[in-house]
Structures are given as structure tokens and as C-alpha cells.
Design a protein around this motif. Sequence first.
Motif, PDB file in Angstrom:
ATOM      1  N   ALA A   2      -4.622   3.160   8.989  1.00 33.56           N
ATOM      2  CA  ALA A   2      -4.788   2.089   8.010  1.00 33.56           C
ATOM      3  C   ALA A   2      -6.064   1.304   8.286  1.00 33.56           C
ATOM      4  O   ALA A   2      -6.522   1.216   9.427  1.00 33.56           O
ATOM      5  CB  ALA A   2      -3.582   1.158   8.070  1.00 33.56           C
ATOM      6  N   ALA A   3      -6.609   0.761   7.216  1.00 30.17           N
ATOM      7  CA  ALA A   3      -7.895   0.054   7.352  1.00 30.17           C
ATOM      8  C   ALA A   3      -7.798  -1.093   8.350  1.00 30.17           C
ATOM      9  O   ALA A   3      -8.678  -1.298   9.172  1.00 30.17           O
ATOM     10  CB  ALA A   3      -8.322  -0.471   5.996  1.00 30.17           C
ATOM     11  N   ASP A 439      -4.667  -3.185   1.012  1.00 30.50           N
ATOM     12  CA  ASP A 439      -4.895  -2.950  -0.408  1.00 30.50           C
ATOM     13  C   ASP A 439      -6.150  -3.652  -0.915  1.00 30.50           C
ATOM     14  O   ASP A 439      -6.925  -3.095  -1.680  1.00 30.50           O
ATOM     15  CB  ASP A 439      -3.680  -3.411  -1.222  1.00 30.50           C
ATOM     16  N   GLN A 440      -6.334  -4.915  -0.445  1.00 27.72           N
ATOM     17  CA  GLN A 440      -7.551  -5.642  -0.867  1.00 27.72           C
ATOM     18  C   GLN A 440      -8.798  -4.924  -0.384  1.00 27.72           C
ATOM     19  O   GLN A 440      -9.771  -4.766  -1.111  1.00 27.72           O
ATOM     20  CB  GLN A 440      -7.539  -7.061  -0.310  1.00 27.72           C
ATOM     21  N   PHE A 442      -9.123  -1.744   0.441  1.00 28.92           N
ATOM     22  CA  PHE A 442      -9.279  -0.461  -0.240  1.00 28.92           C
ATOM     23  C   PHE A 442      -9.856  -0.656  -1.640  1.00 28.92           C
ATOM     24  O   PHE A 442     -10.731   0.082  -2.085  1.00 28.92           O
ATOM     25  CB  PHE A 442      -7.925   0.254  -0.306  1.00 28.92           C
ATOM     26  N   TYR A 443      -9.385  -1.696  -2.303  1.00 26.83           N
ATOM     27  CA  TYR A 443      -9.865  -1.979  -3.659  1.00 26.83           C
ATOM     28  C   TYR A 443     -11.377  -2.249  -3.651  1.00 26.83           C
ATOM     29  O   TYR A 443     -12.126  -1.703  -4.454  1.00 26.83           O
ATOM     30  CB  TYR A 443      -9.102  -3.182  -4.220  1.00 26.83           C
ATOM     31  N   CYS A 444     -11.813  -3.084  -2.715  1.00 23.02           N
ATOM     32  CA  CYS A 444     -13.248  -3.396  -2.623  1.00 23.02           C
ATOM     33  C   CYS A 444     -14.059  -2.152  -2.264  1.00 23.02           C
ATOM     34  O   CYS A 444     -15.131  -1.908  -2.808  1.00 23.02           O
ATOM     35  CB  CYS A 444     -13.502  -4.471  -1.571  1.00 23.02           C
ATOM     36  N   LEU A 445     -13.529  -1.385  -1.320  1.00 21.56           N
ATOM     37  CA  LEU A 445     -14.235  -0.167  -0.905  1.00 21.56           C
ATOM     38  C   LEU A 445     -14.350   0.801  -2.073  1.00 21.56           C
ATOM     39  O   LEU A 445     -15.376   1.431  -2.278  1.00 21.56           O
ATOM     40  CB  LEU A 445     -13.494   0.505   0.253  1.00 21.56           C
ATOM     41  N   GLN A 446     -13.258   0.902  -2.859  1.00 19.19           N
ATOM     42  CA  GLN A 446     -13.284   1.827  -3.988  1.00 19.19           C
ATOM     43  C   GLN A 446     -14.375   1.447  -4.982  1.00 19.19           C
ATOM     44  O   GLN A 446     -14.887   2.270  -5.696  1.00 19.19           O
ATOM     45  CB  GLN A 446     -11.909   1.860  -4.675  1.00 19.19           C
TER      46      GLN A 446
END
Lengths: 491, 250
Positions: A2-3, A439-440, A442-446
Amino acid sequence: MAAVKETVDQVLSIDVDKYKYGFVSDIESDLAPKGLNEDIVRFISAKKDEPEWLTEWRLEALRRWQTMEEPTWARVDYPPIDFQDLHYYAAPKKTTGPKSLDEVDPALLDTYKKLGIPLKEQEILAGVEKGERPVAVDAVFDSVSVVTTFKAELAKHGVIFCPISEAVRTHPELVRKYLGSVVPITDNFYATLNSAVFSDGSFVYVPKGVRCPMELSTYFRINEKKTGQFERTLIIADEGAYVSYLEGCTAPSRDENQLHAAVVELIALDDAEIKYSTVQNWYPGDSEGKGGVFNFVTKRGDCRGKNAKISWTQVETGSAITWKYPSCILRGDNSRGEFYSIAISNGRQQVDSGTKMIHLGKNTSSKIISKGISAGRSSNTYRGLVSVGRKASGARNFTNCDSLLIGNKCGAHTVPYIESKNASAIVEHEATTSKISDDQLFYCLQRGLPQEEAIALIVNGFVKDVLQQLPMEFMVETQKLIGISLEGSVG
Amino acid sequence: MLEIKNLHARIGDREILKGLTLTVNPGEVHAIMGPNGAGKSTLSYILAGKEDYEVTEGEVLLNGESILDLEPNERSVAGLFLAFQYPIEIPGVATMTFLKAALNAHRKAKGQDELTTPEFMKLVKGVSEKLNITSEMLRRPVNVGFSGGEKKRAEIMQMALLQPSICILDETDSGLDIDALKVVAEGVNALRSPDRAFVVITHYQRLLDHIVPDIVHVLSDGRIVRTGGPELALDLEKNGYAAYVADAAA
């Protein structure tokens, strides 16, 4: 993996050595012998050519201090400090006191230039043409003030802005009236120590009805080894006056700890307002917790008149140990106190910070917004007191303490104390603790943001309410500083 | 454009994808349909690089290059965009600020300079107006307090801004009323082009009335079990997944 887990791993290999102000200036110093006794106090007082009353004041503080014990209630852990193994006075040799810039040692000017603090008025004015607002600066290097800019311009408005050592000579009546009137020499271990040996700091007096025409700022730098910096700042806003003041601090990266025990006193009379902002970036120590500044600070403001307002804004990113509770005494009726704080800890840093709001007058109000961010293996505690006195009818307080954790090896603690002796008081306390979620991130990375940028963005969002309280000039700088402080928390 | 070959993936001990193969060519719109638990959302997360999933076998190529070793942000700048089923809230960060950070990250990766503020504003205005996104909404923190429709429109706006080559839409129709669905579908259709492809993951046929796919796949138990034209979606709508799921089990 996990991140957040990965973030933690990267935090473990954190490199706080990215501290960019860690250089040492090679400037010859005039040092007091190590240790602390009456002779040292007399030595400091003599160096500053002080009047007898002040020497006595210092000696009284020393005698008091010798009977006191170091406080241990804070949630910080550090090896015992040998107070006899420190120099209590260090001054760059060539400077005997603040003079005109032409006489200042170029090596000193260079130091401040490296720190991004321009001291030459013409350079500052060049910035004004580009649309920047001028800021008057008092630069304090170890124990002495090396230069104060824009003094003449300020004097036109009747504003006194000078090193406190100079104010003792030029405005003794003001200094004598107000010094120690907010933080008495008996106040606490570190404040009493400061009263005995205080070196330099700023003095500001804004006369009746004057709105100070520019931001005032003091820039503190500890350079010399094995020294303590004991600054003393005194700011007085007379009836109806307004002043906004900012202090900034850095120190070289050294293996041994440096001690910084400051006292700041603010006095706001009827209808006056003082806005005091701090960007504290003392050397935090390395990744193993070696070195770094011990920051034991007593800051207190007294809303002495009716409708007075004092507002503290602090951004704490540095120091190995922070022990600091900027407070407001709301003595005048309808007076207001505010405390906005961002405290970021990373590596092995330990922060125990907060505020005290002492409601004494009628219809007084206070607001506390505290944002703590812990990363690495740091510990971050908010400790605050809201006290409502018997006569403080209609007192109102709102407190909001949010903590954000990055990784799972750090700690965040909230210790609020509330005492109310008046039934009409309304005291509100809100607190949250959250983590930057996978989740936050991952969203930014995406969306293409690299991890480090993503964390800085999320953290800047978290502290936004407080950032907005800083003077415009420093908001952008501070946003960058937050990014730098969290570097290595994300690799 | 996007080639998925024999992809196996697990979360913890549970294998979710069991040999999924799919080729998407430029200009095509593929729909992936399937019952709950078939692995639809897992597929989108794995393509985007979410770390909770472990790929145990197979390959994913984007424009001929393997992306499985790339970080999620590297996949993003390589041209992969995921419109989230549940867009994430980021308190305190204005949508506008977020868009600018994302766009600049993409430009930086391509060796381009950051846009000036007026250039950026013009670009955002262009994409937001088509999706009925007001400037007031752009000032609000990312997805905080957005309605379901607003969240999905904001996702499509980000897609339009970043100009990806492969767009994955994960259950974009969930939580939308019919009017919002139309706006979103129009936004997607406006982005269709010969050099861009879409993978539309959905549970229901109704989205495909508005975003008409070239190819429809049925995903069941971690594998594609049937591929056909748009008529396959209509058949699924009428007869349900049961027959296909039974096929897969057999």
C-alpha cells in the motif's frame, strides 16, 4: 504494498539532512565564557552597556532561576541539558552594535543573502518596483542585532522598531514600563532563564492611532557552537494602533543541540491590534535525532485595553524539540485572541505546542485553529488551555484541533484543558485525527502527480485555514516550506 | 493501443483476474459488462496501478510498452486515464489548483513549460463549460460536497483536460439520473477520436445507449467469456448474465 506502507518505509530512510539552511558562517565571535553565574549576567549587561536597574532585574531573575526546576510535564523526551556547558553570549566580533549597512561585515550580509533575506534597502525597494511590498527587517545573529532596515521611514510615522538593547538606551521609560509586565521574571524556568541572560531581540512601539505602514520582521539566526540564543521581543501597540510582525528563524546543522529560549511579550491597549506570525525553521536534527535546536519559548500577549485584539499565527517546521504555547490574556472588555498554528514534525522531531486563552474581561472571545502534521517517527502534541474567569461574563471560545498522520510510526496527541468559572461562557472544542488515505494518494497519482507533490498538495489543503492567516508575502514561501519539510517523508 | 494478455491478479489470497485477454485498438470503444464481483473494478485499478493488487501472471502493454512496472503517475503521463466510480475528496484543495497541478505534471513529463495562468484559465473554461461546470464549482475543494452528477462531470472534465490516449470509465453511470447521464455521455462522445480509445466498464445497458460501443465483452469470474457487437449488451439487458456465467463455469 500500500502507498502509505511505502511512505512509511521511505520515512524510515528519511533524510532530514535536506535542511537547506544548515551551513555555518565563518565569522569570528566574541564569546562569554561557558557557564552561568552572577558574573556572566554582569558581563552580558556590561557588554550591552545597560543601566543599573536592568542589571539588577537580570540578577533577580538569575537568583530566582537557581531555585527553579526544569518542567517535565511536556510530552517531549531529551537528554538533560547542562546549563553550565553553554555560552550565554556570542556576538560577531566586528559588530559592536547595529550601525548603517555600509559598516556591517560583508560576511554577515552574505549569510542573510543566502537565507533569502535582503537587508539592503535599495534591493528591497527594487522588489517594490516589481510589486512586492516592503518589509522592515531586524536581523539578529547569535546574541546581537546586526542591522535594522527602514528605521528612518518608520520613524516618520512615530513607529519605533529597533533592537531591544538599543531601546533600553533610547527609550528606557517604555522598556522599563512594559518589560516583564506580561511574562514576569518569575513566570517559568525558561522565561526566568531568559530574563537573566536575554541577549537581543526586537522592540516595537506603535503610537496612538497609527497603523504601521509596513510589515515588520525579525530574522533570527543561531550560528556559533554551544551557544544559547535568548531573544527577548517586546511589542507595544498603543491605543488604536495596528502592527503586523513576522519572525523567521534558522540555524546551522550541528551535531550537538543548540538551546533557544525566547520570551516574546505583546501589549495591546484600547482598540489596538497586533498580528504576530512566526515561521520557525530551526535545524531539526538529523534522521537519528542527533543535533537540532531545543526550542523552549514563552510567548504571551496581553489585551490590556478594551476591544484589543492579538492574533498569533505560527508555522512550526523546525527544531528537535518544540515547547511553545503562544497565549493571550484577554483582560480588556470585548478583547479578542486568536491562535492559528501549523506544526509539522518529521524524522525524530518532538513538538509539544498549543496556546492558552485566559478570559478575564467581559464579552471576550478567542479562537484556536491548530493543525498538526506528523510524519516519520515524530511526536506531535497539541496542549491548550481555555480559562474563563469569574468576571468574564459572555466569554466565547471556539477550538478546532486537527491532526494528520503520515505513516504509522508517528504520534499525534491532543491535550485540551478547559476551566470555566462563569456560567455564561460558551466553550466549544472540536478535534479530528486523520491519515492521508491510500485512496487520496492513488487518486492524485492517477492524475499524474508524483507522490511527493501529491502529499504536499494534500497537506497544503489540510492547513489551508491557517495559511490564509499569514501575511501574503509569506504564504507562498510557507507552502514551499511545507513541501520541503515533508521531503523524505515520501521519498 | 492497449493489449492485456493472460492477466492474472490477486488481492491477498483471493485471485480475482484469472487469465484476462483483451486488445483495444485506437479509435475503438469497448464496453466491459458483467455481474457484481466479476472483477470489473479490479481490472480498472490494476490498469491504473493501484498497489493493493498483485499481478501474478500476464502482461499489459500500452502503445507497445509494458506498463506493469510503472508507478501510477507514470502510467498517467503515458496516456492512461481512469474515471473513478467513486471520485475521492481532497479537502482544502481547490479543484482549479488540482487541475493545474495535474496538467503541469503532464506537461513537465513531456518536457513542456508550465502554462501561464491566462492560458490555463482559457483551457479550463473550454472544457468545463461543455460539462456545465461553473467557476464556483472549480473554486470548491476537489469533490468535497459535490453531488453524484457533479463528481462524474468533474471526472470527465479532467479527462478532457489531460487528453489521454486510453480512457477507462469505471461505472461512470452509477448514481446518475438520466439528465446527468446525458451530459456525461456527451462529454465522452466529444472526446472520441481516431487516436483515442475507451474502455467503458458498466453494469447496465443504459449507459451504452448514449456511449455506443464498437465491441462488448462479458467479464465473468476474472475472464472475458463472450465478445460481440452492441447487440450483445441488449441481449444481456434482456436475458441477464446467468447464461454467460453458467457458460464460464462449465
